[in-house]
Design a protein around this motif. Structure first.
Motif, short mmCIF file in Angstrom:
data_model
loop_
_atom_site.label_atom_id
_atom_site.label_comp_id
_atom_site.label_asym_id
_atom_site.label_seq_id
_atom_site.Cartn_x
_atom_site.Cartn_y
_atom_site.Cartn_z
N ASN A 119 0.82 -1.21 0.00
CA ASN A 119 0.00 0.00 0.00
C ASN A 119 0.86 1.26 0.00
O ASN A 119 0.51 2.26 0.60
N MET A 120 1.99 1.23 -0.69
CA MET A 120 2.84 2.41 -0.83
C MET A 120 2.33 3.25 -2.00
O MET A 120 2.02 2.72 -3.06
N PRO A 121 2.24 4.58 -1.85
CA PRO A 121 1.76 5.41 -2.96
C PRO A 121 2.82 5.55 -4.05
O PRO A 121 4.00 5.31 -3.83
N GLU A 122 2.36 5.96 -5.23
CA GLU A 122 3.30 6.18 -6.33
C GLU A 122 4.11 7.43 -6.03
O GLU A 122 3.63 8.37 -5.41
N PRO A 123 5.37 7.46 -6.46
CA PRO A 123 6.16 8.68 -6.24
C PRO A 123 5.58 9.83 -7.03
O PRO A 123 5.17 9.69 -8.18
N PHE A 124 5.54 10.99 -6.40
CA PHE A 124 4.95 12.18 -7.01
C PHE A 124 6.07 13.03 -7.57
O PHE A 124 7.02 13.36 -6.87
N GLU A 125 5.96 13.40 -8.87
CA GLU A 125 6.94 14.27 -9.50
C GLU A 125 6.24 15.56 -9.87
O GLU A 125 5.19 15.56 -10.51
N GLU A 126 6.87 16.63 -9.47
CA GLU A 126 6.29 17.95 -9.73
C GLU A 126 6.60 18.36 -11.16
O GLU A 126 7.72 18.19 -11.64
N LYS A 127 5.59 18.91 -11.86
CA LYS A 127 5.81 19.37 -13.24
C LYS A 127 6.51 20.70 -13.21
O LYS A 127 6.35 21.51 -12.30
N ALA A 128 7.31 20.94 -14.23
CA ALA A 128 8.04 22.20 -14.32
C ALA A 128 7.05 23.33 -14.57
O ALA A 128 6.12 23.21 -15.38
#
Length: 132
Positions: A119-128
């Motif tokens: 139940n680990m969330p997906e890594p979040f990547e911030e958009k430029a």
């Protein structure tokens, strides 16, 4: 120096003395009792008939025939306005997890989006950001 008002002076005389209020020779003690005498040279000589000694059981505390005043298996109670009540059972980690699972908690994610199955969330990547 400042003095208390005359009405308070009579009250202050009746309060117990402390070492700060009396002279430097004053020693009040701590309700210990007389355990010996002080010689004229300032040395303390104990009087062994006045000193309290506690005898440890010969067989040890586990095999001792003495028992505590209250039974060990007696439930702890507290006094309330209605009477006496027992303390509620403490919540352990196992109890918390059981309650969490009964309320709908889950250990593994049932979604196919995660390949690992945890139940680990997906890594979040911030958009430029775009400059305007």
């Amino acid at each position: 120096m400042f003095k208390p008002t005359p009405s308070l002076q009579k009250m202050l005389r009746r309060l117990p003395l402390s070492t700060k209020q009396a002279g430097k020779e004053y020693y009040k003690g701590n309700r210990v009792g007389k355990l010996g005498t002080i010689t004229r040279y300032g040395n303390f000589t104990p009087d062994w008939s006045l000193i309290r000694t506690f005898v440890y059981p010969e067989l040890g505390t586990k095999n001792c025939e003495l028992t505590p005043f209250v039974a060990e298996d007696m439930e702890k109670t507290r006094q309330t306005s209605e009477g006496f009540e027992t303390y509620p059972k403490r919540l352990t980690g196992k109890d918390y997890l059981d309650a969490w699972k009964l309320s709908g908690g889950y250990d593994l994610v049932e979604n196919d989006a995660y390949a690992t199955g945890t139940n680990m969330p997906e890594p979040f990547e911030e958009k430029a950001g775009e400059k305007s």
